[in-house]
Design an enzyme around this catalytic site. Sequence first.
Site, PDB file in Angstrom:
ATOM      1  N   ARG A  38       0.860  -1.193   0.000  1.00 20.94           N
ATOM      2  CA  ARG A  38       0.000   0.000   0.000  1.00 20.94           C
ATOM      3  C   ARG A  38       0.884   1.227   0.000  1.00 20.94           C
ATOM      4  NH1 ARG A  38      -2.160  -0.661   5.666  1.00 20.94           N
ATOM      5  NH2 ARG A  38      -0.079  -1.555   5.754  1.00 20.94           N
TER       6      ARG A  38
ATOM      7  N   PHE B  54     -10.143  -2.223   6.505  1.00 21.08           N
ATOM      8  CA  PHE B  54     -10.864  -1.830   5.284  1.00 21.08           C
ATOM      9  C   PHE B  54     -12.373  -1.787   5.486  1.00 21.08           C
ATOM     10  CE2 PHE B  54      -7.819  -1.084   1.855  1.00 21.08           C
ATOM     11  CZ  PHE B  54      -6.675  -1.267   2.612  1.00 21.08           C
ATOM     12  N   LEU B  55     -12.774  -1.529   6.741  1.00 23.13           N
ATOM     13  CA  LEU B  55     -14.189  -1.283   7.026  1.00 23.13           C
ATOM     14  C   LEU B  55     -14.366   0.139   7.556  1.00 23.13           C
ATOM     15  CD1 LEU B  55     -15.603  -4.562   8.669  1.00 23.13           C
ATOM     16  CD2 LEU B  55     -16.051  -3.667   6.377  1.00 23.13           C
TER      17      LEU B  55
ATOM     18  N   ALA C 240     -15.761   3.533   6.848  1.00 27.12           N
ATOM     19  CA  ALA C 240     -16.632   4.252   5.915  1.00 27.12           C
ATOM     20  C   ALA C 240     -15.966   5.576   5.549  1.00 27.12           C
ATOM     21  CB  ALA C 240     -17.988   4.486   6.559  1.00 27.12           C
TER      22      ALA C 240
ATOM     23  N   CYS D 146      -4.859   2.472  -7.898  1.00 27.64           N
ATOM     24  CA  CYS D 146      -5.019   1.007  -7.957  1.00 27.64           C
ATOM     25  C   CYS D 146      -6.467   0.537  -7.969  1.00 27.64           C
ATOM     26  CB  CYS D 146      -4.270   0.369  -6.800  1.00 27.64           C
ATOM     27  SG  CYS D 146      -2.521   0.769  -6.815  1.00 27.64           S
TER      28      CYS D 146
ATOM     29  N   LYS E  96      -5.135   9.284   0.104  1.00 26.38           N
ATOM     30  CA  LYS E  96      -5.173   8.669   1.432  1.00 26.38           C
ATOM     31  C   LYS E  96      -4.024   9.251   2.247  1.00 26.38           C
ATOM     32  CE  LYS E  96      -2.498   4.757   1.369  1.00 26.38           C
ATOM     33  NZ  LYS E  96      -2.299   3.335   1.328  1.00 26.38           N
TER      34      LYS E  96
HETATM   35  C1  UGA Z   1      -4.023  -0.897  -2.682  1.00 30.47           C
HETATM   36  C2  UGA Z   1      -3.989  -2.240  -1.910  1.00 30.47           C
HETATM   37  O1  UGA Z   1      -4.379  -2.025  -0.549  1.00 30.47           O
HETATM   38  C3  UGA Z   1      -2.581  -2.851  -1.941  1.00 30.47           C
HETATM   39  O2  UGA Z   1      -2.599  -4.129  -1.308  1.00 30.47           O
HETATM   40  C4  UGA Z   1      -2.155  -3.002  -3.417  1.00 30.47           C
HETATM   41  O3  UGA Z   1      -0.848  -3.533  -3.528  1.00 30.47           O
HETATM   42  C5  UGA Z   1      -2.186  -1.639  -4.098  1.00 30.47           C
HETATM   43  O4  UGA Z   1      -3.541  -1.118  -4.026  1.00 30.47           O
HETATM   44  C6  UGA Z   1      -1.781  -1.820  -5.533  1.00 30.47           C
HETATM   45  O5  UGA Z   1      -2.506  -2.498  -6.285  1.00 30.47           O
HETATM   46  O6  UGA Z   1      -0.694  -1.387  -5.914  1.00 30.47           O
HETATM   47  P1  UGA Z   1      -3.283   1.632  -2.159  1.00 30.47           P
HETATM   48  O7  UGA Z   1      -4.063   1.974  -3.398  1.00 30.47           O
HETATM   49  O8  UGA Z   1      -1.898   2.153  -1.993  1.00 30.47           O
HETATM   50  O9  UGA Z   1      -3.167   0.026  -1.999  1.00 30.47           O
HETATM   51  O10 UGA Z   1      -4.113   2.170  -0.905  1.00 30.47           O
HETATM   52  P2  UGA Z   1      -5.156   1.570   0.154  1.00 30.47           P
HETATM   53  O11 UGA Z   1      -4.584   1.702   1.500  1.00 30.47           O
HETATM   54  O12 UGA Z   1      -5.629   0.228  -0.247  1.00 30.47           O
HETATM   55  O13 UGA Z   1      -6.364   2.623   0.005  1.00 30.47           O
HETATM   56  C7  UGA Z   1      -7.116   2.751  -1.204  1.00 30.47           C
HETATM   57  C8  UGA Z   1      -8.266   3.715  -1.008  1.00 30.47           C
HETATM   58  O14 UGA Z   1      -9.264   3.160  -0.153  1.00 30.47           O
HETATM   59  C9  UGA Z   1      -7.885   5.066  -0.386  1.00 30.47           C
HETATM   60  O15 UGA Z   1      -8.557   6.097  -1.064  1.00 30.47           O
HETATM   61  C10 UGA Z   1      -8.355   4.929   1.047  1.00 30.47           C
HETATM   62  O16 UGA Z   1      -8.641   6.165   1.641  1.00 30.47           O
HETATM   63  C11 UGA Z   1      -9.604   4.102   0.863  1.00 30.47           C
HETATM   64  N1  UGA Z   1     -10.027   3.335   2.062  1.00 30.47           N
HETATM   65  C12 UGA Z   1      -9.205   2.376   2.582  1.00 30.47           C
HETATM   66  C13 UGA Z   1     -11.270   3.588   2.631  1.00 30.47           C
HETATM   67  O17 UGA Z   1     -12.046   4.449   2.168  1.00 30.47           O
HETATM   68  N2  UGA Z   1     -11.653   2.849   3.737  1.00 30.47           N
HETATM   69  C14 UGA Z   1     -10.858   1.872   4.264  1.00 30.47           C
HETATM   70  O18 UGA Z   1     -11.284   1.229   5.268  1.00 30.47           O
HETATM   71  C15 UGA Z   1      -9.603   1.638   3.676  1.00 30.47           C
END
Ligand code: UGA
Length: 435
Positions: A154, A249-250, A252, A260, A320
């Site tokens: 991430r 990842f829960l 809201a 990604c 994020k």
């Molecule tokens: C994501 C995956 O989590 C990684 O495992 C993967 O390797 C990566 O994509 C990739 O394909 O390269 P990333 O996009 O860096 O990682 O960020 P995340 O932490 O997954 O967050 C993604 C989005 O979801 C953000 O906008 C974040 O704010 C949002 N999010 C995350 C939520 O709205 N709620 C959550 O509970 C978690």
Amino acid sequence: MKLTIIGTGYVGLVTGACFAEVGHQVICVDNDAAKVKLLQEGGIPIYEPGLEEVLKRNVSAGRLHFTSSTAEGVEKSDVIFIAVPTPPQADGSVDLSFIEKVAREISGAMNGYKIVVDKSTVPVRTGEKVSETIKRYCKARVDFDVVSNPEFLREGFAVSDLMKPDRVVIGVRSQRPVQAMREVYEPFGAPIIFTDISSAELIKHASNSFLALKISYINAVSVICDATGANVQEVANGMGMDARIGRRFLDASLGFGGSCFPKDLSAFINIAGQLGYDFGLLKEVQRINAEQMNRFIKKIVDTLWVLKDKKIGVLGLAFKQNTDDVRMSPAIELCQRLQKEGAVLRVHDPRAMDKARALLKDATFVEDMNEVAEGCDALVIATEWEEFKKLDLERVRKALSHPIMFDGRNLFDPAEMQRLGFLYKSIGRAEVGGQ
Ligand code: UGA
């Protein structure tokens, strides 16, 4: 092991640094000569916590080198990782032209048996195509194996995700590359699973899509919470204590973004369609995500009524926390939509302001998060930065012309916000304050 990584984006650079950190000899290749020069001089093109130290340590130990020559990287290494971009196209499919080009470049430089590992996120069956391409263009007629090794890091937590992975997935077509791949990853001490190439490619798309689904699921639940006065965080906590579900990842939010999840969802839906399956479930995930943003903007409009000439403060521009990346950032989309309605924005992000300037031309960029609210009609939280929790709320309340806050990341406690005199509207939790 002697390893080469082609592509020094988020994945390539962090992977190269961490491979060197565990003792491998690593060459990082990029066709952007300016970027290579910056890296050679000890600079770093992205913000990623902990990365600078790892890069410095391994460059000075002589384990990490940068070059713009693919041929040099291929000739000097046994295992070549492809970590180039796979950008989205208008129809949701993925542009694989960088992968194809690199496969041809590798094939032209092969001087003996090589393992060519695809680390970029690609649709299922790309490995087969890379293999065909290398075979077709390799004049030296040497043996090679193509391996799929998807990355799960991430942004913002990339170094720790890479150094301590939950699992390492390696897709192979024969036994020949297995031992070398094991040696590459053994120092990380994580479980290594070997699969066929298509399964490894699918594990990546299926994992990212599932995580996006989890977020859309809790966001859909947040709508029911909004309608009933229930609290989505308590619902998530209660669900998350079931080990089969898990709490992560829960959270809201105003929706997920980044380079990604949105891209991988579209790509997975697209490749499924090509294979004859309508992945309606994932289309719903996309729909819920778009609706979540609409609903948040409606909350703002319902409260402030006409946005034209209203001054709004926005905290958070990155997609994020812990990153300066603004690609497909929900925070940027929110700002642009507020601007379209005529709102005048004062914005702040701890890291992403430089990258956001080009996207938000008319906004005022404020260096101190506590000064953003100055003279504003309302303050909006758009990114889940930890440091926003340390906002001086007394000062913010006084700075606002009306003490109104919209929290798209549920960073604050509603009871506390009410006590401080805010009208406070968040996601899936009863609004508090007001007349
Ligand atoms: C994501 C995956 O989590 C990684 O495992 C993967 O390797 C990566 O994509 C990739 O394909 O390269 P990333 O996009 O860096 O990682 O960020 P995340 O932490 O997954 O967050 C993604 C989005 O979801 C953000 O906008 C974040 O704010 C949002 N999010 C995350 C939520 O709205 N709620 C959550 O509970 C978690």
